[in-house]
Scaffold this active site. Structure first.
Site, PDB file in Angstrom:
ATOM      1  N   TRP A  51       0.822  -1.218   0.000  1.00  0.00           N
ATOM      2  CA  TRP A  51       0.000   0.000   0.000  1.00  0.00           C
ATOM      3  C   TRP A  51       0.856   1.268   0.000  1.00  0.00           C
ATOM      4  O   TRP A  51       1.832   1.368   0.753  1.00  0.00           O
ATOM      5  CB  TRP A  51      -0.869   0.007   1.255  1.00  0.00           C
ATOM      6  CG  TRP A  51      -1.491   1.326   1.577  1.00  0.00           C
ATOM      7  CD1 TRP A  51      -0.948   2.331   2.337  1.00  0.00           C
ATOM      8  CD2 TRP A  51      -2.761   1.817   1.133  1.00  0.00           C
ATOM      9  NE1 TRP A  51      -1.811   3.396   2.395  1.00  0.00           N
ATOM     10  CE2 TRP A  51      -2.937   3.113   1.668  1.00  0.00           C
ATOM     11  CE3 TRP A  51      -3.777   1.269   0.340  1.00  0.00           C
ATOM     12  CZ2 TRP A  51      -4.084   3.877   1.441  1.00  0.00           C
ATOM     13  CZ3 TRP A  51      -4.921   2.031   0.113  1.00  0.00           C
ATOM     14  CH2 TRP A  51      -5.068   3.320   0.654  1.00  0.00           C
ATOM     15  N   ASP A  54       0.205   9.133   0.862  1.00  0.00           N
ATOM     16  CA  ASP A  54       0.816  10.450   0.639  1.00  0.00           C
ATOM     17  C   ASP A  54       2.285  10.474   0.197  1.00  0.00           C
ATOM     18  O   ASP A  54       3.112   9.753   0.755  1.00  0.00           O
ATOM     19  CB  ASP A  54       0.819  11.273   1.935  1.00  0.00           C
ATOM     20  CG  ASP A  54      -0.480  11.248   2.667  1.00  0.00           C
ATOM     21  OD1 ASP A  54      -1.449  10.665   2.175  1.00  0.00           O
ATOM     22  OD2 ASP A  54      -0.527  11.824   3.765  1.00  0.00           O
ATOM     23  N   ASP A 181       1.869  15.957   9.950  1.00  0.00           N
ATOM     24  CA  ASP A 181       2.288  16.245   8.574  1.00  0.00           C
ATOM     25  C   ASP A 181       3.118  17.533   8.457  1.00  0.00           C
ATOM     26  O   ASP A 181       2.761  18.459   7.709  1.00  0.00           O
ATOM     27  CB  ASP A 181       1.072  16.288   7.620  1.00  0.00           C
ATOM     28  CG  ASP A 181       0.128  15.109   7.812  1.00  0.00           C
ATOM     29  OD1 ASP A 181       0.595  14.055   8.280  1.00  0.00           O
ATOM     30  OD2 ASP A 181      -1.074  15.252   7.508  1.00  0.00           O
TER      31      ASP A 181
HETATM   32  C1  FRU Z   1      -3.363  11.986   4.658  1.00  0.00           C
HETATM   33  C2  FRU Z   1      -2.998  11.292   5.962  1.00  0.00           C
HETATM   34  C3  FRU Z   1      -2.041  12.148   6.778  1.00  0.00           C
HETATM   35  C4  FRU Z   1      -1.336  11.138   7.613  1.00  0.00           C
HETATM   36  C5  FRU Z   1      -1.221   9.970   6.692  1.00  0.00           C
HETATM   37  C6  FRU Z   1      -1.252   8.636   7.361  1.00  0.00           C
HETATM   38  O1  FRU Z   1      -3.730  11.130   3.624  1.00  0.00           O
HETATM   39  O2  FRU Z   1      -4.173  11.003   6.677  1.00  0.00           O
HETATM   40  O3  FRU Z   1      -2.660  13.164   7.508  1.00  0.00           O
HETATM   41  O4  FRU Z   1      -0.083  11.589   8.065  1.00  0.00           O
HETATM   42  O5  FRU Z   1      -2.293  10.078   5.768  1.00  0.00           O
HETATM   43  O6  FRU Z   1      -0.902   7.611   6.474  1.00  0.00           O
END
Ligand code: FRU
Length: 501
Positions: A51, A54, A181
């Site tokens: 998988w 981001d 993030d």
């Molecule tokens: C966005 C998110 C981020 C987080 C990540 C976890 O798609 O939800 O906020 O860091 O994916 O995989």
């Protein structure tokens, strides 16, 4: 110390001690040949197995582009993220590198969530969110910011000062459960970071911190807020300068749809304004959707040696059907084509990186005028670029049937009555359907499109990047035909290339 060892060290089936990084790498090595190749793309970043979500740590370091990504190698569904890693000299051909970081510390034991990268003292620094979910009760979740450093761009070490920004450094109105993030940049001799946060009123906000050394951080201010007007939680912020302006990007959860805008579960948007670094205030007006298709989320940008601001996004969306997962293909997730971001007037435009042109082959040119008719084009391909200008002076509808087979087609056309470009994937094949629309700026009755097809994706750049529409599609193997059609009369000038990487 005890905690560290129990989290980090694992006993393999054979009884030897392995850490989580080695365990993941061994898993990839032993299982990657089992995946199903049917829908795999050739000129987009996809995971070898497992998988991907981001993009993380998108950066230019020692003459190469580095891209990390949220990665769970063990399944085609989301799981505790590692950081996968690829690098490239030209943003088209990517080499897979060992996993950069795994969730193996007390401050990130349930996931190394998204973050960014920056060069400092010739080293590459990653800042990422450590996700902690000790009781599996939402109220006990904690998110903190950590640093990992590398001097070769491949092997990373988490620093002993982690977490460098803990929940004790949140403003009073921010929830410790949603604080993630971090996106780093440097201005003068100061480092800055923007981090997504949830206000106690449950809506999204962006926090700004600053530091001289990337280790000791100081809270500056909350620079932007949704106040429950622009979606809920704000994830994956990015902040950069273009000319005199500052652009703030956020990925906003559960935005309410407004006509043609914000029709996906979550939406990536930009705000244009001016950041006052001293006060930590960001004056801005309006907010705009970045991409008008279905599958575009969590974009991140870098600035490269040519001074280009380049954006890449997760070419997918949460909460939808994923055929490669449902049918056990062993992988899921892809990145968009990297896109150069420029400011035109008060709006951003998005242009495919020019390096993609080096991979054009089998050029074919045709000019056709058709009236209340359709025409099958004489090529078949699942890896191509079409550049076209359509004169729509006398057409009510004119456009393409992409990836067409006996029963399948992806429609892309201009609708004069509505004055919209329409992307319709209702009959594209397996996978989610739906229609997306956007209003183009038609000049001299001409619509200009650049279309990229890469097996299970379509990306459309309208009128030199004034709008983009991105979608995943899952046509069957025989659906690799292309057709033009017009209600009324339309003149098409078409150049097609296969893209071969
Ligand atoms: C966005 C998110 C981020 C987080 C990540 C976890 O798609 O939800 O906020 O860091 O994916 O995989």
């Amino acid at each position: 110390m005890y905690k560290y060892i129990t989290v980090n060290k694992r006993i393999s089936d054979k009884g030897e001690v392995m850490n989580k990084l080695e365990k993941a790498m061994n898993y990839i090595q032993n299982n990657k040949q089992k995946i199903n190749n049917k829908y795999r793309m050739s000129f987009h970043v996809i995971p070898t197995i497992g998988w991907m979500n981001d993009p993380n740590g998108f950066s230019y370091y020692k003459g190469e582009y580095h891209l990390f990504y949220q990665y769970h190698p063990y399944s085609s569904e989301w799981g505790p993220p590692h950081w996968g890693h690829v690098k490239s000299k030209d943003l088209v051909k990517w080499d897979h590198l060992p996993i950069a970081i795994a969730p193996d510390m007390p401050y990130d034991s349930d996931g190394c969530f998204s973050g960014s990268a920056i060069e400092h003292d010739e080293k590459l620094y990653l800042m990422y969110t450590g996700h902690l979910d000790p009781t599996k009760k939402p109220e006990d979740i904690r998110q903190v910011q950590n640093i990992a450093v590398s001097s070769d761009g491949i092997n990373f070490e988490k620093i002993k000062e982690n977490p460098v920004i803990g929940t004790n450094m949140l403003p009073k109105d921010a929830k410790p459960q949603d604080f993630r993030d971090p996106k780093l940049w440097k201005k003068g001799d100061m480092f800055y970071v923007v981090i997504g946060s949830r206000n106690i009123d449950n809506s999204g906000q962006i926090l700004l911190y600053k530091s001289k050394d990337l280790i000791n951080w100081e809270f500056v201010n909350t620079i932007a807020r949704s106040s429950n007007k622009i979606g809920e939680m704000w994830e994956c912020p990015d902040m950069f300068e273009i000319g005199e302006k500052n652009i703030l990007i956020v990925s906003s959860q559960f935005m309410k749809s407004e006509g043609d805008r914000f029709n996906n579960l979550h939406s990536s948007i930009y705000l244009i304004g001016k950041l006052n670094y001293e006060k930590g205030e960001f004056e801005h007006e309006g907010y705009y959707e970045i991409d008008h298709g279905f599958d575009f989320y969590a974009p991140q940008t870098l600035i490269d040696c040519k001074g280009r601001r380049i954006m890449i996004a997760w070419m997918n969306m949460w909460g939808q059907r994923w055929p490669t997962h449902e049918n056990n293909h062993g992988w899921n997730g892809a990145m968009t084509l990297p896109r150069v971001v420029e400011l035109k007037g008060n709006k951003l435009i998005f242009i495919p990186i020019e390096e993609i042109k080096n991979y054009r082959t089998n050029g074919y040119y045709v000019e056709e005028t058709i009236t209340n008719d359709f025409l099958l084009l004489p090529f078949r391909s699942f890896s191509l670029e079409i550049e076209t200008i359509i004169d729509v002076s006398n057409a009510t509808r004119a456009g393409f049937r992409l990836c067409k087979g006996k029963k399948e087609e992806t429609l892309l056309y201009f609708d004069r009555n509505e004055n919209k470009v329409v992307l319709d994937r209702s009959d594209s094949g397996e996978g989610p359907g739906g229609v997306r629309k956007t209003t183009p700026n038609i000049k001299d009755n001409k619509l200009k499109l650049r279309i990229f097809i890469d097996r299970s994706s379509v990306e459309v750049f309208i009128n030199d990047g004034e709008q983009t529409m991105t979608a995943l599609i899952y046509p069957s193997d025989e659906s690799n035909h292309y057709e033009i059609f017009a209600d009324g009369t339309a003149k098409f000038s078409i150049i097609k290339w296969d893209i071969r990487v």
